[in-house]
Write a protein that holds these residues in place. Structure first.
Motif, PDB file in Angstrom:
ATOM      1  N   GLY A  58      17.688  68.631 -13.506  1.00  0.00           N
ATOM      2  CA  GLY A  58      16.679  67.831 -13.882  1.00  0.00           C
ATOM      3  C   GLY A  58      16.827  67.132 -14.913  1.00  0.00           C
ATOM      4  O   GLY A  58      16.151  65.944 -15.095  1.00  0.00           O
ATOM      5  N   ILE A  59      17.771  67.499 -15.892  1.00  0.00           N
ATOM      6  CA  ILE A  59      17.705  67.085 -17.118  1.00  0.00           C
ATOM      7  C   ILE A  59      18.951  65.776 -17.401  1.00  0.00           C
ATOM      8  O   ILE A  59      19.985  65.728 -16.489  1.00  0.00           O
ATOM      9  CB  ILE A  59      18.349  67.794 -18.129  1.00  0.00           C
ATOM     10  N   ARG A  60      18.606  64.591 -17.651  1.00  0.00           N
ATOM     11  CA  ARG A  60      19.160  63.334 -17.782  1.00  0.00           C
ATOM     12  C   ARG A  60      19.247  63.060 -19.099  1.00  0.00           C
ATOM     13  O   ARG A  60      18.654  63.746 -20.199  1.00  0.00           O
ATOM     14  CB  ARG A  60      18.864  62.383 -16.774  1.00  0.00           C
ATOM     15  N   TYR A  61      19.811  62.016 -19.622  1.00  0.00           N
ATOM     16  CA  TYR A  61      19.758  61.477 -20.840  1.00  0.00           C
ATOM     17  C   TYR A  61      19.160  60.045 -21.077  1.00  0.00           C
ATOM     18  O   TYR A  61      19.318  59.422 -20.211  1.00  0.00           O
ATOM     19  CB  TYR A  61      21.335  61.420 -21.512  1.00  0.00           C
ATOM     20  N   CYS A  62      18.497  60.140 -22.049  1.00  0.00           N
ATOM     21  CA  CYS A  62      17.677  59.077 -22.388  1.00  0.00           C
ATOM     22  C   CYS A  62      18.656  57.740 -22.604  1.00  0.00           C
ATOM     23  O   CYS A  62      19.610  57.771 -23.245  1.00  0.00           O
ATOM     24  CB  CYS A  62      16.793  59.000 -23.659  1.00  0.00           C
ATOM     25  N   SER A  63      18.183  56.841 -21.865  1.00  0.00           N
ATOM     26  CA  SER A  63      19.162  55.475 -21.744  1.00  0.00           C
ATOM     27  C   SER A  63      19.239  54.631 -22.988  1.00  0.00           C
ATOM     28  O   SER A  63      20.154  54.028 -23.473  1.00  0.00           O
ATOM     29  CB  SER A  63      18.877  54.456 -20.583  1.00  0.00           C
ATOM     30  N   GLU A  64      18.348  54.916 -24.149  1.00  0.00           N
ATOM     31  CA  GLU A  64      18.223  54.277 -25.228  1.00  0.00           C
ATOM     32  C   GLU A  64      18.705  55.093 -26.296  1.00  0.00           C
ATOM     33  O   GLU A  64      19.699  54.508 -26.832  1.00  0.00           O
ATOM     34  CB  GLU A  64      16.640  54.001 -25.419  1.00  0.00           C
ATOM     35  N   CYS A  65      18.499  56.347 -26.801  1.00  0.00           N
ATOM     36  CA  CYS A  65      18.680  57.096 -27.757  1.00  0.00           C
ATOM     37  C   CYS A  65      19.717  58.359 -27.464  1.00  0.00           C
ATOM     38  O   CYS A  65      20.329  59.109 -28.272  1.00  0.00           O
ATOM     39  CB  CYS A  65      17.556  57.680 -28.562  1.00  0.00           C
ATOM     40  N   HIS A  66      19.932  58.388 -25.981  1.00  0.00           N
ATOM     41  CA  HIS A  66      20.776  59.611 -25.730  1.00  0.00           C
ATOM     42  C   HIS A  66      20.420  61.113 -25.766  1.00  0.00           C
ATOM     43  O   HIS A  66      21.111  61.958 -25.865  1.00  0.00           O
ATOM     44  CB  HIS A  66      22.346  59.327 -26.031  1.00  0.00           C
ATOM     45  N   ASN A  67      19.123  61.175 -26.250  1.00  0.00           N
ATOM     46  CA  ASN A  67      18.373  62.387 -26.385  1.00  0.00           C
ATOM     47  C   ASN A  67      18.029  63.094 -24.940  1.00  0.00           C
ATOM     48  O   ASN A  67      18.119  62.016 -23.884  1.00  0.00           O
ATOM     49  CB  ASN A  67      17.164  62.314 -27.029  1.00  0.00           C
ATOM     50  N   ILE A  68      18.161  64.204 -24.603  1.00  0.00           N
ATOM     51  CA  ILE A  68      17.664  64.787 -23.323  1.00  0.00           C
ATOM     52  C   ILE A  68      16.416  64.389 -22.953  1.00  0.00           C
ATOM     53  O   ILE A  68      15.440  64.121 -23.666  1.00  0.00           O
ATOM     54  CB  ILE A  68      17.770  66.305 -23.308  1.00  0.00           C
ATOM     55  N   SER A  69      16.199  64.251 -21.676  1.00  0.00           N
ATOM     56  CA  SER A  69      14.952  63.671 -21.158  1.00  0.00           C
ATOM     57  C   SER A  69      14.870  63.768 -19.612  1.00  0.00           C
ATOM     58  O   SER A  69      16.066  64.199 -19.039  1.00  0.00           O
ATOM     59  CB  SER A  69      15.125  61.869 -21.236  1.00  0.00           C
ATOM     60  N   GLU A  70      13.697  63.943 -18.938  1.00  0.00           N
ATOM     61  CA  GLU A  70      13.592  64.177 -17.694  1.00  0.00           C
ATOM     62  C   GLU A  70      13.230  62.599 -16.995  1.00  0.00           C
ATOM     63  O   GLU A  70      13.262  62.636 -15.945  1.00  0.00           O
ATOM     64  CB  GLU A  70      12.198  65.104 -17.300  1.00  0.00           C
ATOM     65  N   THR A  71      13.340  61.589 -17.868  1.00  0.00           N
ATOM     66  CA  THR A  71      12.873  60.219 -17.423  1.00  0.00           C
ATOM     67  C   THR A  71      13.936  59.405 -18.004  1.00  0.00           C
ATOM     68  O   THR A  71      14.714  59.612 -18.884  1.00  0.00           O
ATOM     69  CB  THR A  71      11.603  60.141 -17.796  1.00  0.00           C
ATOM     70  N   GLU A  72      13.795  58.173 -17.461  1.00  0.00           N
ATOM     71  CA  GLU A  72      14.776  57.003 -17.937  1.00  0.00           C
ATOM     72  C   GLU A  72      14.674  56.846 -19.559  1.00  0.00           C
ATOM     73  O   GLU A  72      16.001  56.973 -20.198  1.00  0.00           O
ATOM     74  CB  GLU A  72      14.519  55.638 -17.353  1.00  0.00           C
ATOM     75  N   LEU A  73      13.620  57.128 -19.931  1.00  0.00           N
ATOM     76  CA  LEU A  73      13.428  56.979 -21.415  1.00  0.00           C
ATOM     77  C   LEU A  73      12.677  58.114 -21.717  1.00  0.00           C
ATOM     78  O   LEU A  73      12.089  58.731 -21.248  1.00  0.00           O
ATOM     79  CB  LEU A  73      12.249  55.919 -21.882  1.00  0.00           C
TER      80      LEU A  73
ATOM     81  N   LEU B  35      21.230  74.506 -24.081  1.00  0.00           N
ATOM     82  CA  LEU B  35      21.851  73.134 -24.618  1.00  0.00           C
ATOM     83  C   LEU B  35      23.307  73.306 -24.239  1.00  0.00           C
ATOM     84  O   LEU B  35      24.031  72.441 -23.711  1.00  0.00           O
ATOM     85  CB  LEU B  35      21.719  72.900 -25.976  1.00  0.00           C
ATOM     86  N   TYR B  36      23.879  74.280 -24.262  1.00  0.00           N
ATOM     87  CA  TYR B  36      25.046  74.571 -23.867  1.00  0.00           C
ATOM     88  C   TYR B  36      25.484  74.373 -22.409  1.00  0.00           C
ATOM     89  O   TYR B  36      26.291  73.586 -21.868  1.00  0.00           O
ATOM     90  CB  TYR B  36      25.675  76.141 -24.122  1.00  0.00           C
ATOM     91  N   MET B  37      24.508  74.980 -21.746  1.00  0.00           N
ATOM     92  CA  MET B  37      24.491  74.812 -20.177  1.00  0.00           C
ATOM     93  C   MET B  37      24.369  73.288 -19.757  1.00  0.00           C
ATOM     94  O   MET B  37      24.868  72.739 -18.898  1.00  0.00           O
ATOM     95  CB  MET B  37      23.582  75.821 -19.400  1.00  0.00           C
ATOM     96  N   LEU B  38      23.624  72.711 -20.535  1.00  0.00           N
ATOM     97  CA  LEU B  38      23.618  71.042 -20.276  1.00  0.00           C
ATOM     98  C   LEU B  38      24.711  70.396 -20.405  1.00  0.00           C
ATOM     99  O   LEU B  38      24.992  69.441 -19.835  1.00  0.00           O
ATOM    100  CB  LEU B  38      22.143  70.618 -20.989  1.00  0.00           C
ATOM    101  N   ARG B  39      25.616  70.875 -21.605  1.00  0.00           N
ATOM    102  CA  ARG B  39      26.896  70.226 -21.587  1.00  0.00           C
ATOM    103  C   ARG B  39      27.831  70.687 -20.721  1.00  0.00           C
ATOM    104  O   ARG B  39      29.333  69.976 -20.638  1.00  0.00           O
ATOM    105  CB  ARG B  39      27.475  70.634 -23.033  1.00  0.00           C
ATOM    106  N   ARG B  40      27.630  71.662 -19.655  1.00  0.00           N
ATOM    107  CA  ARG B  40      28.735  72.135 -18.896  1.00  0.00           C
ATOM    108  C   ARG B  40      28.555  71.418 -17.608  1.00  0.00           C
ATOM    109  O   ARG B  40      27.756  70.829 -17.424  1.00  0.00           O
ATOM    110  CB  ARG B  40      28.735  73.714 -18.746  1.00  0.00           C
ATOM    111  N   ASP B  41      29.401  71.476 -16.761  1.00  0.00           N
ATOM    112  CA  ASP B  41      29.524  71.051 -15.311  1.00  0.00           C
ATOM    113  C   ASP B  41      28.171  71.591 -14.737  1.00  0.00           C
ATOM    114  O   ASP B  41      27.862  72.771 -14.691  1.00  0.00           O
ATOM    115  CB  ASP B  41      30.671  71.886 -14.262  1.00  0.00           C
TER     116      ASP B  41
END
Lengths: 209, 209
Positions: A58-73, B35-41
């Motif tokens: 479910g986790i992606r990265y913020c398109s603006e700051c690259h912090n973890i995020s569940e949404t585009e921003l 956070l480690y798991m987020l960085r892995r495959d």
């Protein structure tokens, strides 16, 4: 016994193998964790397993700051109350959480994803430095970039590299700052190392009561 | 920031909460692991989560010896090459694995699920002691029960309780033994505690070259 049936159970073997991939977890600890989960409620163990799967999926990265995020921003970039004129540059997501916990910063972040480290084969192109430079040059409202990197060789190198790139490619009113270095709050002076103590003398500030 | 959005992500919050239920894992370590798991495959993180779920759902306990098993009988109890005349009584599943690793025991096991500990509210009825006694009395082929319990107050109490029960309820030819106590192999004598050293003198054996 051969190592294949060391645990007399493929399920246990598999759980121990997967758990022992975690940092700081050897096979002994992995076994202890696996047996612990066997003693707990099924609901609890399933919740743990599922939360790991959900997290990674479910986790992606913020398109603006690259912090973890569940949404585009991410929630910080999306928060209209944050001060959009200040960008705090940090190494990783954990540092975002650390700075947030201080409650002393109300601006936005930029997560580099690491620091320059030739010994680990990490050059500037592996980090979110180009995106920082273009973000700052495209947003004239940004008037300060705070380099909140660790005071290590790699952190200092990265900070200098970013400083050079920003000053060459951005508008003239931009200020680039770094964290203050000095004695840690609550620490005895006699246990403070010489470099830090020396820096705290050079960086001394007017006494305010 | 309130503690609810401490991690700016419900998924991360949930994974950290579940991970921090593990023994020896605080919230800081849990965050590091997440956070480690987020960085892995993705594949690797999903494999870890799924292995925990499969483990908890798939593992049952051997109906004979109460070791973990994926089937009615565990691989040891089901193995016809094992010596069915000797039962090694251990506290938990980990101790089965420890004894197996020595390669010095070819008999069967009986897992108690703990030791008697009034301070923790664990009485004999919470342990697989009654099932051991009936197992031994129902199988005249069993001629030795080895009490492989920790040499602690609780272990000794449990061993004595079992010894009393077995000798009152079993056939006369049954031998009940315990692990040898003495100096650890490879340890310097000067670092061996007095109790252990004293016991090793009382339990001395003829020298064989």
């Amino acid at each position: 016994m051969t190592s294949e049936n060391e645990f007399q159970s493929k399920l246990l073997e598999s759980a121990v193998t997967e758990l022992s991939r975690l940092p700081g977890v050897g096979r002994k600890t992995a076994l202890r964790l696996a047996l612990y989960m066997l003693r707990r409620d099924e609901r609890e163990a399933v919740a743990l397993g599922q939360s790991i799967i959900d997290l990674r999926r479910g986790i992606r990265y913020c398109s603006e700051c690259h912090n973890i995020s569940e949404t585009e921003l991410c929630p910080i970039c999306a928060d209209s109350r944050r001060d959009r004129s200040k960008i705090c540059v940090v190494e990783n997501v954990r540092d975002v959480l650390s700075v947030e916990r201080t409650g002393r910063f109300t601006g936005l972040y930029h997560v580099l994803g690491g620091v320059i480290s030739p010994i680990d084969g990490i050059g500037p192109d592996r980090l979110e430095i180009a995106s920082l430079v273009s973000r700052v040059s495209a947003n004239p409202e940004i008037d300060e970039v705070i380099l909140a990197l660790s005071p290590t060789m790699e952190g200092d190198t990265t900070a200098y590299y970013i400083y050079r790139n920003l000053t060459q490619n951005s508008h003239e009113n931009l200020i680039v700052t770094r964290l203050a270095r000095g004695v840690a709050v609550g620490n005895e002076l006699e246990y403070t190392d010489e470099l830090t103590l020396g820096r705290s003398i050079l960086d001394r500030r007017p006494f305010d009561s």
